[in-house]
Motif scaffolding. Structure first.
Motif, PDB file in Angstrom:
ATOM      1  N   GLU A  94       0.814  -1.217   0.000  1.00 24.46           N
ATOM      2  CA  GLU A  94       0.000   0.000   0.000  1.00 24.46           C
ATOM      3  C   GLU A  94       0.848   1.268   0.000  1.00 24.46           C
ATOM      4  OE1 GLU A  94      -0.578  -2.529   2.101  1.00 24.46           O
ATOM      5  OE2 GLU A  94      -2.714  -3.081   2.008  1.00 24.46           O
ATOM      6  N   LYS A  95       1.886   1.315   0.817  1.00 23.58           N
ATOM      7  CA  LYS A  95       2.682   2.538   0.935  1.00 23.58           C
ATOM      8  C   LYS A  95       3.258   2.942  -0.419  1.00 23.58           C
ATOM      9  CE  LYS A  95       6.576   4.592   3.463  1.00 23.58           C
ATOM     10  NZ  LYS A  95       7.449   4.857   2.280  1.00 23.58           N
ATOM     11  N   GLU A  96       3.857   1.994  -1.104  1.00 18.22           N
ATOM     12  CA  GLU A  96       4.440   2.308  -2.406  1.00 18.22           C
ATOM     13  C   GLU A  96       3.359   2.642  -3.440  1.00 18.22           C
ATOM     14  OE1 GLU A  96       7.547   0.582  -0.030  1.00 18.22           O
ATOM     15  OE2 GLU A  96       5.480  -0.080  -0.415  1.00 18.22           O
ATOM     16  N   PHE A  97       2.232   1.957  -3.364  1.00 17.14           N
ATOM     17  CA  PHE A  97       1.117   2.263  -4.265  1.00 17.14           C
ATOM     18  C   PHE A  97       0.656   3.704  -4.073  1.00 17.14           C
ATOM     19  CE2 PHE A  97      -3.577   2.314  -4.876  1.00 17.14           C
ATOM     20  CZ  PHE A  97      -3.616   2.050  -6.231  1.00 17.14           C
ATOM     21  N   TYR A  98       0.458   4.104  -2.815  1.00 15.35           N
ATOM     22  CA  TYR A  98       0.021   5.472  -2.535  1.00 15.35           C
ATOM     23  C   TYR A  98       1.069   6.495  -2.960  1.00 15.35           C
ATOM     24  CZ  TYR A  98      -3.695   3.479   0.416  1.00 15.35           C
ATOM     25  OH  TYR A  98      -4.789   2.788   0.889  1.00 15.35           O
ATOM     26  N   GLU A  99       2.342   6.169  -2.740  1.00 12.82           N
ATOM     27  CA  GLU A  99       3.406   7.111  -3.118  1.00 12.82           C
ATOM     28  C   GLU A  99       3.420   7.351  -4.618  1.00 12.82           C
ATOM     29  OE1 GLU A  99       6.936   5.385  -1.455  1.00 12.82           O
ATOM     30  OE2 GLU A  99       6.755   6.522   0.428  1.00 12.82           O
ATOM     31  N   HIS A 100       3.228   6.290  -5.381  1.00 11.82           N
ATOM     32  CA  HIS A 100       3.185   6.465  -6.831  1.00 11.82           C
ATOM     33  C   HIS A 100       2.005   7.352  -7.236  1.00 11.82           C
ATOM     34  CE1 HIS A 100       6.526   4.001  -7.958  1.00 11.82           C
ATOM     35  NE2 HIS A 100       6.034   2.884  -7.411  1.00 11.82           N
ATOM     36  N   LEU A 101       0.828   7.093  -6.684  1.00 12.62           N
ATOM     37  CA  LEU A 101      -0.329   7.912  -7.033  1.00 12.62           C
ATOM     38  C   LEU A 101      -0.125   9.368  -6.625  1.00 12.62           C
ATOM     39  CD1 LEU A 101      -3.425   5.686  -6.119  1.00 12.62           C
ATOM     40  CD2 LEU A 101      -2.306   5.955  -8.336  1.00 12.62           C
ATOM     41  N   ALA A 102       0.392   9.574  -5.437  1.00 15.05           N
ATOM     42  CA  ALA A 102       0.595  10.936  -4.951  1.00 15.05           C
ATOM     43  C   ALA A 102       1.541  11.715  -5.849  1.00 15.05           C
ATOM     44  CB  ALA A 102       1.137  10.901  -3.518  1.00 15.05           C
ATOM     45  N   ASN A 103       2.431  11.008  -6.525  1.00 14.52           N
ATOM     46  CA  ASN A 103       3.391  11.643  -7.433  1.00 14.52           C
ATOM     47  C   ASN A 103       3.006  11.475  -8.900  1.00 14.52           C
ATOM     48  OD1 ASN A 103       5.828  12.684  -5.745  1.00 14.52           O
ATOM     49  ND2 ASN A 103       5.300  10.695  -4.839  1.00 14.52           N
ATOM     50  N   ARG A 104       1.719  11.202  -9.117  1.00 13.88           N
ATOM     51  CA  ARG A 104       1.141  11.125 -10.461  1.00 13.88           C
ATOM     52  C   ARG A 104       1.802  10.044 -11.320  1.00 13.88           C
ATOM     53  NH1 ARG A 104      -2.296  15.754 -12.031  1.00 13.88           N
ATOM     54  NH2 ARG A 104      -2.625  16.909 -10.099  1.00 13.88           N
ATOM     55  N   ARG A 105       2.015   8.901 -10.693  1.00 10.04           N
ATOM     56  CA  ARG A 105       2.496   7.727 -11.416  1.00 10.04           C
ATOM     57  C   ARG A 105       1.464   6.625 -11.239  1.00 10.04           C
ATOM     58  NH1 ARG A 105       7.362   9.356  -8.597  1.00 10.04           N
ATOM     59  NH2 ARG A 105       6.914   7.754  -7.034  1.00 10.04           N
ATOM     60  N   PHE A 106       0.854   6.182 -12.342  1.00  6.91           N
ATOM     61  CA  PHE A 106      -0.144   5.123 -12.233  1.00  6.91           C
ATOM     62  C   PHE A 106       0.506   3.784 -12.490  1.00  6.91           C
ATOM     63  CE2 PHE A 106      -3.508   2.272 -13.422  1.00  6.91           C
ATOM     64  CZ  PHE A 106      -4.404   2.509 -12.382  1.00  6.91           C
ATOM     65  N   VAL A 107       0.306   2.840 -11.572  1.00  9.90           N
ATOM     66  CA  VAL A 107       0.960   1.535 -11.675  1.00  9.90           C
ATOM     67  C   VAL A 107       0.106   0.583 -12.509  1.00  9.90           C
ATOM     68  CG1 VAL A 107       2.179   1.823  -9.494  1.00  9.90           C
ATOM     69  CG2 VAL A 107      -0.043   0.705  -9.490  1.00  9.90           C
ATOM     70  N   SER A 108       0.771  -0.114 -13.400  1.00  7.84           N
ATOM     71  CA  SER A 108       0.092  -1.075 -14.268  1.00  7.84           C
ATOM     72  C   SER A 108       0.865  -2.378 -14.302  1.00  7.84           C
ATOM     73  CB  SER A 108      -0.015  -0.529 -15.699  1.00  7.84           C
ATOM     74  OG  SER A 108      -0.471  -1.536 -16.600  1.00  7.84           O
ATOM     75  N   GLY A 109       0.134  -3.488 -14.346  1.00  5.64           N
ATOM     76  CA  GLY A 109       0.767  -4.757 -14.604  1.00  5.64           C
ATOM     77  C   GLY A 109       1.216  -4.847 -16.055  1.00  5.64           C
ATOM     78  N   ARG A 110       2.087  -5.799 -16.339  1.00  4.72           N
ATOM     79  CA  ARG A 110       2.572  -5.996 -17.703  1.00  4.72           C
ATOM     80  C   ARG A 110       1.790  -7.072 -18.452  1.00  4.72           C
ATOM     81  NH1 ARG A 110       5.292  -9.121 -21.099  1.00  4.72           N
ATOM     82  NH2 ARG A 110       6.546  -8.042 -22.678  1.00  4.72           N
ATOM     83  N   PHE A 111       1.369  -8.105 -17.745  1.00  4.84           N
ATOM     84  CA  PHE A 111       0.786  -9.259 -18.410  1.00  4.84           C
ATOM     85  C   PHE A 111      -0.639  -8.979 -18.896  1.00  4.84           C
ATOM     86  CE2 PHE A 111      -1.549  -9.792 -14.552  1.00  4.84           C
ATOM     87  CZ  PHE A 111      -2.590 -10.663 -14.806  1.00  4.84           C
ATOM     88  N   ILE A 112      -1.069  -9.753 -19.885  1.00  2.00           N
ATOM     89  CA  ILE A 112      -2.443  -9.675 -20.359  1.00  2.00           C
ATOM     90  C   ILE A 112      -3.088 -11.046 -20.198  1.00  2.00           C
ATOM     91  CG2 ILE A 112      -1.931 -10.221 -22.791  1.00  2.00           C
ATOM     92  CD1 ILE A 112      -4.058  -7.931 -23.433  1.00  2.00           C
ATOM     93  N   ARG A 113      -4.367 -11.064 -19.953  1.00  2.00           N
ATOM     94  CA  ARG A 113      -5.099 -12.295 -19.651  1.00  2.00           C
ATOM     95  C   ARG A 113      -5.022 -13.317 -20.778  1.00  2.00           C
ATOM     96  NH1 ARG A 113     -10.694  -9.135 -19.109  1.00  2.00           N
ATOM     97  NH2 ARG A 113      -9.139  -7.623 -18.368  1.00  2.00           N
ATOM     98  N   ASP A 114      -5.322 -14.539 -20.410  1.00  2.00           N
ATOM     99  CA  ASP A 114      -5.348 -15.657 -21.348  1.00  2.00           C
ATOM    100  C   ASP A 114      -6.460 -15.456 -22.373  1.00  2.00           C
ATOM    101  OD1 ASP A 114      -5.722 -18.171 -22.608  1.00  2.00           O
ATOM    102  OD2 ASP A 114      -4.986 -19.230 -20.844  1.00  2.00           O
ATOM    103  N   GLY A 115      -6.143 -15.641 -23.633  1.00  5.71           N
ATOM    104  CA  GLY A 115      -7.139 -15.456 -24.687  1.00  5.71           C
ATOM    105  C   GLY A 115      -8.305 -16.411 -24.612  1.00  5.71           C
ATOM    106  N   GLU A 116      -8.150 -17.523 -23.894  1.00  9.32           N
ATOM    107  CA  GLU A 116      -9.245 -18.483 -23.755  1.00  9.32           C
ATOM    108  C   GLU A 116     -10.151 -18.160 -22.571  1.00  9.32           C
ATOM    109  OE1 GLU A 116      -7.569 -22.371 -23.585  1.00  9.32           O
ATOM    110  OE2 GLU A 116      -6.768 -22.303 -25.633  1.00  9.32           O
TER     111      GLU A 116
END
Length: 293
Positions: A94-116
């Motif tokens: 949570e702490k790192e998540f909030y720090e990124h948001l507070a500094n206008r950095r949105f966190v995203s995963g890299r992977f994409i779901r299974d096509g099936e």
């Protein structure tokens, strides 16, 4: 961490939990999954998503060549509202998540779901994170709200109130509805990135639809594994901003003496747009379907 993404597995996250997106390592199949998800979701969202969402999609051109390259997205996004999108290997503290948001950095995963299994995934993927969240970050009022939420999240740690801030995020950023002159619309990323919930949230008779109330939301538990039993509705993004720009300390002081609310609860003081039947949850919801996938 998704075990099927070797690009994530081969990287050691930085101290702030970021990794490189390595856009050139996506396969043709992964790009095709993004395009399939994008095209089918756009059909569902017509007349259902808030207009600002579509404005954001147009500004960022998020379906150019499959999965977006964050370097290109950030060139546009940072000029608009000062935000950037960064890559993380999965859920982060949570702490790192909030720090990124507070500094206008949105966190995203890299992977994409299974096509099936396009409609079911156990954790957010890049389609949810980018298609669902990033378009509204082009809009100054919502971009400011997200940064304010990040600052509030950091402050909540000192009050042992992370749970309450998580509920606010869940019922607004992830699963919020908004009133517009054209009718009620979706803005929450968890809804706009889900074909089924885009319909369910607005049209099903099962869930409650209740007007936004900050303190009431902070008392309300939520469903993390299925459609929501209650959705909260704002009149404008300015209403969200105004609610965020206050001292939460008095609320945090009151909450321990107040009862916790179940996701299906309604209260006498609620402004209720529609009181749901809860028939979907009572019938067992999505879990039985997911197990069959």
């Amino acid at each position: 961490m998704p075990v099927n993404d070797p690009v994530i597995a081969e990287q050691t996250p930085a101290a702030d939990f970021t990794i490189e997106q390595k856009w050139d390592r996506y396969t043709g199949e992964e790009h095709a999954i993004w395009t399939t998800l994008y095209e089918r979701q756009m059909k569902v969202l017509a007349g259902r998503a808030v207009p600002e969402f579509f404005k954001g999609l147009d500004l960022l051109n998020l379906n150019e060549g499959g999965i977006p390259d964050f370097r290109r997205v950030n060139e546009k996004l940072e000029k608009l509202t000062g935000w950037t999108v960064i890559t993380v290997p999965g859920l982060i503290p949570e702490k790192e998540f909030y720090e990124h948001l507070a500094n206008r950095r949105f966190v995203s995963g890299r992977f994409i779901r299974d096509g099936e299994k396009l409609d079911y995934l156990p954790e957010p993927d890049i389609f949810h994170d980018v298609f669902g969240h990033v378009p509204l970050l082009t809009q100054p009022i919502f971009a400011d709200y997200m940064a304010a939420y990040g600052r509030g999240g950091l402050r909540s740690i000192g009050f042992d109130a992370i749970k309450h801030m998580a509920r606010l995020y869940w019922y607004t950023v992830e699963f919020g509805l908004i009133n517009t002159p054209e009718g009620r619309r979706i803005y929450g990323a968890g809804i706009v990135s889900s074909r089924a919930e885009s319909i369910f949230s607005l049209e099903a008779r099962s869930p409650n639809r209740i007007h936004f109330d900050l303190e009431r939301i902070m008392r309300t538990d939520y469903r993390y594994d299925d459609f929501q039993q209650s959705y909260f509705v704002v009149d404008s993004f300015q209403e969200l901003m105004d609610a965020t720009y206050q001292d939460f300390a008095p609320i945090y002081d009151r909450l321990p003496g107040m009862s916790e609310l179940k996701p299906s609860d309604t209260l006498a003081g609620d402004k209720i747009y529609s009181e749901g039947t809860q028939e979907y949850a009572q019938a067992g919801g999505l879990l039985a379907k997911a197990e069959a996938l």
